[in-house]
Design a protein around this motif. Structure first.
Motif, mmCIF file in Angstrom:
data_model
loop_
_atom_site.group_PDB
_atom_site.id
_atom_site.type_symbol
_atom_site.label_atom_id
_atom_site.label_comp_id
_atom_site.label_asym_id
_atom_site.label_seq_id
_atom_site.Cartn_x
_atom_site.Cartn_y
_atom_site.Cartn_z
ATOM 1 N N PRO A 226 -3.023 12.430 -1.158
ATOM 2 C CA PRO A 226 -2.854 11.473 -2.258
ATOM 3 C C PRO A 226 -1.555 10.668 -2.224
ATOM 4 O O PRO A 226 -1.357 9.809 -3.074
ATOM 5 C CB PRO A 226 -2.917 12.341 -3.514
ATOM 6 N N THR A 227 -0.688 10.919 -1.266
ATOM 7 C CA THR A 227 0.535 10.132 -1.161
ATOM 8 C C THR A 227 0.278 8.910 -0.286
ATOM 9 O O THR A 227 -0.814 8.717 0.234
ATOM 10 C CB THR A 227 1.679 10.966 -0.543
ATOM 11 N N GLN A 228 1.300 8.120 -0.078
ATOM 12 C CA GLN A 228 1.164 6.962 0.810
ATOM 13 C C GLN A 228 1.335 7.365 2.280
ATOM 14 O O GLN A 228 1.110 6.556 3.174
ATOM 15 C CB GLN A 228 2.187 5.894 0.453
ATOM 16 N N TRP A 229 1.711 8.591 2.547
ATOM 17 C CA TRP A 229 2.020 9.045 3.893
ATOM 18 C C TRP A 229 0.808 9.726 4.533
ATOM 19 O O TRP A 229 0.760 10.943 4.642
ATOM 20 C CB TRP A 229 3.219 9.999 3.872
ATOM 21 N N ASN A 230 -0.172 8.947 4.930
ATOM 22 C CA ASN A 230 -1.338 9.482 5.619
ATOM 23 C C ASN A 230 -1.927 8.406 6.517
ATOM 24 O O ASN A 230 -1.716 7.208 6.311
ATOM 25 C CB ASN A 230 -2.370 10.025 4.633
ATOM 26 N N TYR A 231 -2.677 8.839 7.510
ATOM 27 C CA TYR A 231 -3.231 7.920 8.502
ATOM 28 C C TYR A 231 -4.195 6.913 7.879
ATOM 29 O O TYR A 231 -4.141 5.725 8.202
ATOM 30 C CB TYR A 231 -3.938 8.699 9.615
ATOM 31 N N ILE A 232 -5.084 7.361 7.012
ATOM 32 C CA ILE A 232 -6.086 6.469 6.433
ATOM 33 C C ILE A 232 -5.416 5.303 5.716
ATOM 34 O O ILE A 232 -5.725 4.134 5.975
ATOM 35 C CB ILE A 232 -7.016 7.234 5.453
ATOM 36 N N ARG A 233 -4.488 5.609 4.835
ATOM 37 C CA ARG A 233 -3.823 4.543 4.065
ATOM 38 C C ARG A 233 -2.969 3.662 4.975
ATOM 39 O O ARG A 233 -2.975 2.441 4.855
ATOM 40 C CB ARG A 233 -2.975 5.166 2.959
ATOM 41 N N TRP A 234 -2.238 4.299 5.917
ATOM 42 C CA TRP A 234 -1.398 3.523 6.820
ATOM 43 C C TRP A 234 -2.238 2.576 7.667
ATOM 44 O O TRP A 234 -1.905 1.403 7.814
ATOM 45 C CB TRP A 234 -0.580 4.459 7.726
ATOM 46 N N SER A 235 -3.328 3.078 8.226
ATOM 47 C CA SER A 235 -4.132 2.229 9.104
ATOM 48 C C SER A 235 -4.815 1.101 8.325
ATOM 49 O O SER A 235 -4.960 -0.002 8.848
ATOM 50 C CB SER A 235 -5.155 3.059 9.882
ATOM 51 N N MET A 236 -5.214 1.370 7.096
ATOM 52 C CA MET A 236 -5.822 0.307 6.290
ATOM 53 C C MET A 236 -4.810 -0.802 5.990
ATOM 54 O O MET A 236 -5.169 -1.989 5.977
ATOM 55 C CB MET A 236 -6.381 0.888 4.991
ATOM 56 N N ASN A 237 -3.552 -0.429 5.773
ATOM 57 C CA ASN A 237 -2.528 -1.418 5.439
ATOM 58 C C ASN A 237 -1.938 -2.102 6.669
ATOM 59 O O ASN A 237 -1.385 -3.191 6.553
ATOM 60 C CB ASN A 237 -1.394 -0.769 4.653
ATOM 61 N N ASN A 238 -2.016 -1.471 7.833
ATOM 62 C CA ASN A 238 -1.332 -1.997 9.020
ATOM 63 C C ASN A 238 -2.244 -2.274 10.206
ATOM 64 O O ASN A 238 -1.750 -2.493 11.299
ATOM 65 C CB ASN A 238 -0.249 -1.004 9.458
ATOM 66 N N TYR A 239 -3.543 -2.239 10.001
ATOM 67 C CA TYR A 239 -4.463 -2.360 11.128
ATOM 68 C C TYR A 239 -4.302 -3.696 11.853
ATOM 69 O O TYR A 239 -4.327 -3.739 13.086
ATOM 70 C CB TYR A 239 -5.912 -2.174 10.664
ATOM 71 N N GLN A 240 -4.129 -4.775 11.138
ATOM 72 C CA GLN A 240 -4.007 -6.089 11.778
ATOM 73 C C GLN A 240 -2.738 -6.188 12.626
ATOM 74 O O GLN A 240 -2.780 -6.699 13.745
ATOM 75 C CB GLN A 240 -4.009 -7.201 10.720
ATOM 76 N N GLN A 241 -1.625 -5.675 12.119
ATOM 77 C CA GLN A 241 -0.365 -5.773 12.838
ATOM 78 C C GLN A 241 -0.216 -4.688 13.906
ATOM 79 O O GLN A 241 0.435 -4.901 14.919
ATOM 80 C CB GLN A 241 0.836 -5.657 11.878
#
Length: 131
Positions: free
Chosen positions: A20-35
Motif C-alpha cells: 500500500p505504499t508508493q514503494w512497489n514495482y506495480i506503482r513504480w512501473s505504472m508511473n515510470n513505464y514511458q521513461q
C-alpha cells in the motif's frame, strides 16, 4: 533460521511487487513505464522468475492442497483475531499487509517444508537424481 529467512524472502518478493505504499514495482512501473521502459521490463522479468521459482518449489513441496490448507489456517487465525477484537479490518492498507503476510507464510512454508518435515519426523527429503 533457514525457515525464517525463506519466509522473509517470500515476504520481500510480495511486498516489492505490491504494497500500500508508493514503494512497489506495480506503482513504480505504472508511473515510470514511458521513461524507464527497459528497466521496468527487466525488473518485471526478474520478479516473474522469482515468482516462478518460489511457486514451483512450493507446489513441489506441499502441493496445491497444502497451499490451500496453510492459507486456510492463516485465514482462520485472522478471523479469530478479528472476532476477538484484536484486529481491525477497517483500514484497506492493513488488509493489504495481512494478505501479503498470509501469502508470504504460504510461500515460506512451501519453501521450508523440508526443514519442517526434518524437524518433526527426522526424515530427509531429497530429489531423485539419476547418475
Amino acid at each position: 533460521m533457514g525457515l525464517l529467512l525463506r519466509w522473509a524472502c517470500a515476504f520481500l518478493l510480495l511486498a516489492l511487487t505490491y504494497n500500500p505504499t508508493q514503494w512497489n514495482y506495480i506503482r513504480w512501473s505504472m508511473n515510470n513505464y514511458q521513461q524507464e521502459q527497459p528497466l521496468a521490463v527487466l525488473l518485471g522479468l526478474l520478479l516473474l522468475i522469482w515468482y516462478i521459482i518460489y511457486l514451483r518449489a512450493t507446489l513441489r513441496s506441499i502441493g496445491g492442497f497444502g497451499m490451500f490448507l496453510v492459507l486456510s489456517v492463516v485465514g482462520a487465525l485472522v478471523w479469530v483475531l478479528y472476532d476477538w477484537n484484536m484486529l481491525s479490518l477497517d483500514n484497506p492498507d492493513i488488509v493489504t499487509w495481512i494478505a501479503i503476510l498470509a501469502l508470504s507464510i504460504v510461500l515460506g512454508i512451501g519453501l521450508g517444508w523440508s526443514i519442517v518435515r526434518r524437524m518433526l519426523t527426522g526424515q530427509v527429503d531429497m530429489d531423485n537424481v539419476d547418475h
